[in-house]
Design an enzyme around this catalytic site. Structure first.
Site, PDB file in Angstrom:
ATOM      1  N   ASN A 127       0.876  -1.172   0.000  1.00  0.00           N
ATOM      2  CA  ASN A 127       0.000   0.000   0.000  1.00  0.00           C
ATOM      3  C   ASN A 127       0.914   1.222   0.000  1.00  0.00           C
ATOM      4  O   ASN A 127       1.514   1.550   1.020  1.00  0.00           O
ATOM      5  CB  ASN A 127      -0.884  -0.027   1.261  1.00  0.00           C
ATOM      6  CG  ASN A 127      -1.679   1.269   1.425  1.00  0.00           C
ATOM      7  OD1 ASN A 127      -1.732   2.094   0.510  1.00  0.00           O
ATOM      8  ND2 ASN A 127      -2.269   1.450   2.598  1.00  0.00           N
TER       9      ASN A 127
ATOM     10  N   LYS B 142       0.171   4.248  -0.196  1.00  0.00           N
ATOM     11  CA  LYS B 142      -0.429   5.458   0.391  1.00  0.00           C
ATOM     12  C   LYS B 142      -0.169   6.628  -0.571  1.00  0.00           C
ATOM     13  O   LYS B 142      -0.271   6.440  -1.777  1.00  0.00           O
ATOM     14  CB  LYS B 142       0.121   5.688   1.799  1.00  0.00           C
ATOM     15  CG  LYS B 142      -0.016   4.420   2.662  1.00  0.00           C
ATOM     16  CD  LYS B 142       0.286   4.624   4.095  1.00  0.00           C
ATOM     17  CE  LYS B 142       0.098   3.299   4.836  1.00  0.00           C
ATOM     18  NZ  LYS B 142       0.284   3.408   6.273  1.00  0.00           N
TER      19      LYS B 142
ATOM     20  N   GLY C 287       3.163   2.427  10.739  1.00  0.00           N
ATOM     21  CA  GLY C 287       4.135   3.507  10.557  1.00  0.00           C
ATOM     22  C   GLY C 287       4.947   3.814  11.797  1.00  0.00           C
ATOM     23  O   GLY C 287       5.618   4.843  11.857  1.00  0.00           O
TER      24      GLY C 287
HETATM   25  P1  13P Z   1       3.476   0.491   7.563  1.00  0.00           P
HETATM   26  O1  13P Z   1       3.949  -0.802   6.957  1.00  0.00           O
HETATM   27  O2  13P Z   1       4.236   1.686   7.039  1.00  0.00           O
HETATM   28  O3  13P Z   1       3.435   0.428   9.062  1.00  0.00           O
HETATM   29  O4  13P Z   1       1.955   0.716   7.064  1.00  0.00           O
HETATM   30  C1  13P Z   1       1.037  -0.310   7.235  1.00  0.00           C
HETATM   31  C2  13P Z   1      -0.205   0.035   6.512  1.00  0.00           C
HETATM   32  O5  13P Z   1      -0.944   0.917   6.919  1.00  0.00           O
HETATM   33  C3  13P Z   1      -0.498  -0.712   5.283  1.00  0.00           C
HETATM   34  O6  13P Z   1      -1.800  -0.469   4.844  1.00  0.00           O
END
Ligand code: 13P
Length: 253
Positions: A9, A11, A175
């Site tokens: 993902n 984002k 995160g």
């Molecule tokens: P991280 O791997 O950066 O912690 O993010 C996880 C997430 O929200 C995947 O959708």
């Protein structure tokens, strides 16, 4: 029996130029991967270009959206309709991500509308659920996750296990570099499977893939994927570099 679904993902990272380079690199890196499914969920502006690339190539990498709006088309400035994602070669769509729930205040009933819209247009929803840290500390994690699953799946018909994916993403692990322990994650995944059994029966519940997400990294993916009810990963930060995502895709459990 459940093919692991290893998903990135992105984002709000990478424009089309970077996304195209990444896909070229990842296609080479995972060309020999057979026993797992590889998915990337880029920002909407990248999807058309990546969808075209994938259509023309032999790579088994699949594409998913990070969200959708639950209508076929209409006056919804800034939104993306499910048929648009289909047209761009998406098979999956992430719904109910904690950032959508918390930053954009999406609730279970709106997420439920989105899950229904995804199913209507033949997109596989990846329904994200997970508790916050105060909820975990208060001993409410299982109840919160149960409510999110039951709310998100209200009146959603599932006829076969490959029509749905659940992603358990504890909010405090996203995160932050703090992953759930493999035992805690396994316990929640088993709990989720009992809810799915209640909703859809054992046959479907045993086949639905339940991903773990929240600070999945090359150094912790193996022990997470070794758990019996963890069927894949939804990876944020570590999916942004070909090398680290390749290592995650090629976990050794
Ligand atoms: P991280 O791997 O950066 O912690 O993010 C996880 C997430 O929200 C995947 O959708």
């Amino acid at each position: 029996m459940r093919t692991p679904l290893m998903a990135g993902n992105w984002k709000m990272h990478k424009g089309p130029g970077e996304a195209i380079n990444f896909l070229n690199g990842l296609s080479d890196a995972v060309a020999d991967v057979e026993d797992r499914e590889v998915l990337i969920c880029p920002p909407f502006v990248d999807i058309y270009a990546l969808g075209r690339m994938l259509r023309k190539s032999e790579t088994p990498i699949k594409l998913g959206g990070q969200n959708l709006y639950p209508a076929e088309e209409g006056a919804y400035t800034g939104e993306t309709a499910p048929p648009m994602l289909k047209e761009c070669n998406c098979d999956y769509v992430i719904l109910g991500h904690s950032e959508r729930r918390h930053v954009f205040e999406e609730d279970d009933s709106f997420i439920n509308e989105k899950v229904k819209a995804a199913r209507q247009y033949d997109l596989i929803p990846i329904l994200c659920v997970g508790e916050t840290e105060p909820q975990r500390d208060a001993g409410q994690a299982e109840e919160v996750v149960s409510d999110q699953i039951r709310g998100g799946l209200t009146d959603v018909e599932i006829n076969s296990a490959d029509e749905l994916v659940i992603a358990y993403e504890p909010v405090w692990a996203i995160g932050t570099g703090r992953t759930a322990t493999p035992d805690d994650a396994q316990a929640m995944h088993a709990h989720i499977r009992t809810i799915l059994t209640d909703l859809y029966g054992e046959g479907i519940a045993n086949g639905v893939r339940i991903q773990y997400g929240g600070s999945v990294k090359p150094h912790n993916v193996d022990e997470l994927m070794a758990q019996p009810d963890i069927d894949g990963a939804l990876v944020g930060g570590a999916s942004l570099e070909v090398g680290s995502f390749e290592r995650i895709v090629k976990f050794e459990a």
